[in-house]
Every structure is written in structure tokens, then in C-alpha cells.
Design a protein around this motif. Structure first.
Motif, PDB file in Angstrom:
ATOM      1  N   ASP A 164     129.116  49.789 156.142  1.00 14.51           N
ATOM      2  CA  ASP A 164     129.007  49.493 157.573  1.00 14.51           C
ATOM      3  C   ASP A 164     129.420  50.669 158.456  1.00 14.51           C
ATOM      4  OD1 ASP A 164     131.776  49.520 157.320  1.00 14.51           O
ATOM      5  OD2 ASP A 164     132.030  47.372 157.730  1.00 14.51           O
ATOM      6  N   ALA A 165     129.757  51.799 157.834  1.00 16.73           N
ATOM      7  CA  ALA A 165     130.128  53.024 158.548  1.00 16.73           C
ATOM      8  C   ALA A 165     131.347  52.844 159.449  1.00 16.73           C
ATOM      9  CB  ALA A 165     128.956  53.566 159.356  1.00 16.73           C
ATOM     10  N   LYS A 166     132.205  51.890 159.108  1.00 15.33           N
ATOM     11  CA  LYS A 166     133.414  51.684 159.895  1.00 15.33           C
ATOM     12  C   LYS A 166     134.640  52.372 159.300  1.00 15.33           C
ATOM     13  CE  LYS A 166     132.042  47.231 161.890  1.00 15.33           C
ATOM     14  NZ  LYS A 166     132.388  45.783 162.022  1.00 15.33           N
ATOM     15  N   THR A 167     134.562  52.743 158.023  1.00 13.84           N
ATOM     16  CA  THR A 167     135.703  53.329 157.331  1.00 13.84           C
ATOM     17  C   THR A 167     135.235  54.473 156.448  1.00 13.84           C
ATOM     18  OG1 THR A 167     136.671  51.109 157.226  1.00 13.84           O
ATOM     19  CG2 THR A 167     137.731  52.818 155.913  1.00 13.84           C
ATOM     20  N   ALA A 168     136.054  55.518 156.375  1.00 15.97           N
ATOM     21  CA  ALA A 168     135.812  56.611 155.441  1.00 15.97           C
ATOM     22  C   ALA A 168     137.108  56.923 154.715  1.00 15.97           C
ATOM     23  CB  ALA A 168     135.302  57.850 156.170  1.00 15.97           C
ATOM     24  N   TRP A 169     136.968  57.523 153.542  1.00 13.38           N
ATOM     25  CA  TRP A 169     138.128  57.911 152.731  1.00 13.38           C
ATOM     26  C   TRP A 169     137.926  59.351 152.277  1.00 13.38           C
ATOM     27  CZ3 TRP A 169     135.324  53.495 152.375  1.00 13.38           C
ATOM     28  CH2 TRP A 169     135.997  52.273 152.565  1.00 13.38           C
ATOM     29  N   THR A 170     138.990  60.139 152.267  1.00 14.16           N
ATOM     30  CA  THR A 170     138.917  61.517 151.796  1.00 14.16           C
ATOM     31  C   THR A 170     139.945  61.747 150.689  1.00 14.16           C
ATOM     32  OG1 THR A 170     140.543  62.352 153.407  1.00 14.16           O
ATOM     33  CG2 THR A 170     138.213  62.363 154.059  1.00 14.16           C
ATOM     34  N   THR A 171     139.632  62.671 149.806  1.00 15.37           N
ATOM     35  CA  THR A 171     140.636  63.177 148.869  1.00 15.37           C
ATOM     36  C   THR A 171     141.150  64.494 149.439  1.00 15.37           C
ATOM     37  OG1 THR A 171     138.808  64.126 147.579  1.00 15.37           O
ATOM     38  CG2 THR A 171     139.797  62.081 146.770  1.00 15.37           C
ATOM     39  N   ARG A 180     142.629  57.066 154.243  1.00 12.26           N
ATOM     40  CA  ARG A 180     141.682  56.113 154.822  1.00 12.26           C
ATOM     41  C   ARG A 180     141.593  56.368 156.326  1.00 12.26           C
ATOM     42  NH1 ARG A 180     144.176  50.845 154.927  1.00 12.26           N
ATOM     43  NH2 ARG A 180     144.624  51.370 157.084  1.00 12.26           N
ATOM     44  N   ILE A 181     140.361  56.464 156.829  1.00 17.68           N
ATOM     45  CA  ILE A 181     140.140  56.774 158.234  1.00 17.68           C
ATOM     46  C   ILE A 181     139.342  55.649 158.862  1.00 17.68           C
ATOM     47  CG2 ILE A 181     139.090  58.406 159.852  1.00 17.68           C
ATOM     48  CD1 ILE A 181     139.346  60.478 157.492  1.00 17.68           C
ATOM     49  N   ARG A 187     143.303  53.711 165.516  1.00 14.23           N
ATOM     50  CA  ARG A 187     144.341  53.617 164.493  1.00 14.23           C
ATOM     51  C   ARG A 187     144.512  54.947 163.769  1.00 14.23           C
ATOM     52  NH1 ARG A 187     143.048  48.816 160.835  1.00 14.23           N
ATOM     53  NH2 ARG A 187     143.236  47.840 162.883  1.00 14.23           N
ATOM     54  N   ALA A 188     145.763  55.334 163.495  1.00 16.82           N
ATOM     55  CA  ALA A 188     146.055  56.590 162.799  1.00 16.82           C
ATOM     56  C   ALA A 188     145.582  56.503 161.355  1.00 16.82           C
ATOM     57  CB  ALA A 188     147.552  56.870 162.836  1.00 16.82           C
ATOM     58  N   PRO A 189     145.185  57.621 160.756  1.00 17.13           N
ATOM     59  CA  PRO A 189     144.778  57.605 159.346  1.00 17.13           C
ATOM     60  C   PRO A 189     145.958  57.214 158.464  1.00 17.13           C
ATOM     61  CG  PRO A 189     144.984  59.860 160.146  1.00 17.13           C
ATOM     62  CD  PRO A 189     145.103  58.973 161.337  1.00 17.13           C
TER      63      PRO A 189
END
Length: 338
Positions: A164-171, A180-181, A187-189
């Protein structure tokens, strides 16, 4: 960033966060029956190649940008987006001709690396040098709108994005974290420490689990995508640079560079059920396997062997290397059409 609309993550809600229209020619026009094509980013040769998978021949190679790494294809199959790790841009190319059609500057010291071209039409890319994630929206031009989200971590490298393009995650390699973004609110990551040097990342097709491979601790982890708690820990082969989930959602494989192999993880049982030998440990340094990619039908795994300038095509069922495809110098990032 002259000529571009640069917005921070804090401004995204105010900006409306409307889904961007698909590029011209969207809706999959004319690509359904096209023969399968593999695109390869040659990070040492600074090239972009396309390989016709039916014949195994490299049919086109063009200059791209400095030290290109990950790449992604547009939802309609018309374009390829390339993360220019040696610079500051995400460059867009025609999938048919490999001609550059746009270059989107992410700003000073960006060093783009991980990239996802989302079904919404937006492009997501990590900017490792800035410790951030970019959402690139708008029409297919140099003037696409930029939304930057700081991760607050060092070396934000690879990424996954929710359906849904509402959340992204990075390593985040430098910080040993996964972040988690929230792409919608202020909201802060939220970051958690996961193994040593987490690098590979993949979200299950149903969005229920986030899998991460940590190259420094030879492990894969299943995280709850919302709470970020580690549910499962799995020992893998040595130096698992990448993790990729089969489109059918039953297994994941890690690219174990030091072993020249793939660890196959049953996702329900959270255990390695087999190991697929690609080059083997004796040839691992000569091949130096990195990026891995599944075919859409889950029957093949493509393995970038950066040192030998080859892409190994592996039959998943038998674990056999069917052939090695020649590509540009230092092939790393992979994408496949259709």
C-alpha cells in the motif's frame, strides 16, 4: 536541488501524499507477450545491459552512470530505473533502447543504492550518503517531486516497501539496524538492532513478515513488520549479502558470498531445508556472487557473479546451474521483464 520540489518526510502529510499517476504508456501496454529480458547494472564498467533470456545473449549494452548498483523496472515494463551509487542521481532508461530519458538528482552526497519501482508508479530509493530514503513521484521527467525521509542511521542500504506504499523498511549497514519508516504520518522512524551488518531485506508477499539477512553474523531473521520484534533466527551460509523471497511465498534464498551458494529457507518452518551450490567455496572469490533475483514463475534464480562478469541461471527444483550469462563488467543489480 535546483529545479526540483524537495519535501521532507514531515511535510508529506501536508502535501497530500496522493498516488502519482503512472508514467506515459502505463497499464502494461504491449508487454504481456514479450520475451523475458534480464537487465544488468555493470558497476565496474558503468553500463546497463539487457539479455534476451530465450537465447542467453546480451543484445544491448549502453553507458549508464558512475558505479551503478540496484535497478528496477516500471510497472508497465517500459522503463528501467538505476541507482547511481557513485553519484547523486536515479537515472531512468527506456527498456527497449536503454537510452536515458531522465536523471533525478537526490542532492549532495546522496549515493543512491537500494531501489523499488512501486506498483503505484512511485520510485523509492535509499540515499546511503544522506542516511535517508527518497520517494520520487510525479511524471517521468527530471522534475519529479522528491520526498525525503531521514532514517537517522548510517549506511541505509537496501529497502522494502509495503504493497500500500504506506511503510518502508531499510537495512542500515553502518548502524547494524533495520529501520521502519512511516511514509504517511509525521511519526519518527523506528530502528532495531538485527545481527551484524544487516544488508538483505525482503517482505513476504502477504506483508506478514519482514526477512533480513545479516552478512556479518551469517544469519537470517524474520521480523514482525509492525512491532519490529524478531520472531525467528535462522543460521545461513557464510556472508549472506542478499535475501530474496520466491514469488509464491513459500521459501527465501540467501546469497552466501563466501560459500558460493544459496541457502533455501522454508518460511513456515523458519529453517534451512537445502543448500544450492552455485560456484562452491573454492571458486567463491573468483565469482563473488552478490545480487539474487527470482523469475516470476519461481522456477529460476539469477545470481550476479560480479568478479567473473557473469549471471548464473539456476534451476530451483534441481539446484543445477543451467548456464552462465555474460554481461557488463562487474554485473550487480538485476531486474527482469516481463
Amino acid at each position: 536541488m535546483p529545479g526540483l520540489l524537495a519535501l521532507t518526510g514531515a511535510m508529506l502529510l501536508a502535501a497530500g501524499c496522493a498516488a502519482a499517476p503512472k508514467p506515459d504508456g502505463a497499464a502494461g501496454a504491449g508487454n504481456v507477450s514479450a520475451p523475458a529480458t534480464l537487465f544488468v547494472a555493470g558497476k565496474r564498467g558503468n553500463t546497463l545491459s539487457k539479455i534476451a533470456l530465450e537465447s542467453g545473449e546480451e543484445v544491448l549494452r549502453k553507458d549508464s552512470c558512475t558505479n551503478p548498483h540496484e535497478l528496477a523496472t516500471s510497472p508497465d515494463g517500459m522503463f528501467v530505473a538505476l541507482a547511481c551509487y557513485g553519484g547523486t542521481t536515479v537515472d531512468l532508461f527506456s527498456a527497449a533502447t536503454l537510452e536515458r530519458v531522465a536523471s533525478i538528482d537526490l542532492g549532495e552526497n546522496a549515493r543512491p543504492h537500494g531501489i523499488v519501482w512501486h506498483e503505484s508508479g512511485d520510485i523509492f530509493a535509499t540515499a546511503e550518503g544522506r542516511g535517508s530514503l527518497f520517494r520520487i513521484a510525479g511524471p517521468l521527467t527530471d522534475e519529479r517531486a522528491l520526498f525525503e525521509f531521514a532514517t537517522g542511521k548510517e549506511g541505509s542500504h537496501m529497502l522494502a516497501v509495503s504493497a500500500d506504499a504506506k511503510t518502508a523498511w531499510t537495512t542500515d549497514l553502518g548502524s547494524r539496524t533495520v529501520t521502519r519508516i512511516d511514509l504517511v504520518t509525521r511519526r519518527a522512524p523506528f530502528s532495531v538492532t538485527v545481527g551484524e551488518e544487516p544488508e538483505g531485506i525482503a517482505l513476504t508477499p502477504d506483508g506478514g513478515a519482514l526477512w533480513v539477512s545479516a552478512r556479518g553474523s551469517n544469519q537470517a531473521f524474520a521480523l514482525d513488520p509492525v512491532t519490529m520484534k524478531v520472531r525467528e533466527t535462522v543460521a545461513t551460509g557464510r556472508f549472506p549479502l542478499r535475501i530474496a523471497i520466491r514469488p509464491q511465498g513459500d521459501v527465501a534464498v540467501t546469497s552466501d558470498l563466501m560459500d558460493g551458494s544459496l541457502s533455501v529457507i522454508d518460511l513456515d518452518g523458519a529453517e534451512v531445508i537445502r543448500t544450492i551450490r552455485v560456484s562452491g567455496p573454492e571458486a567463491a572469490q573468483d565469482r563473488f556472487q552478490v545480487t539474487i533475483l527470482w523469475s516470476d514463475d519461481g522456477r529460476r534464480i539469477y545470481v550476479a557473479e560480479t568478479a567473473s562478469d557473469t549471471i548464473a541461471e539456476v534451476d530451483y527444483a534441481s539446484g543445477t546451474v543451467l548456464r552462465r550469462l555474460a554481461a557488463g563488467e562487474g554485473g550487480d543489480g538485476l531486474a527482469i521483464l516481463p
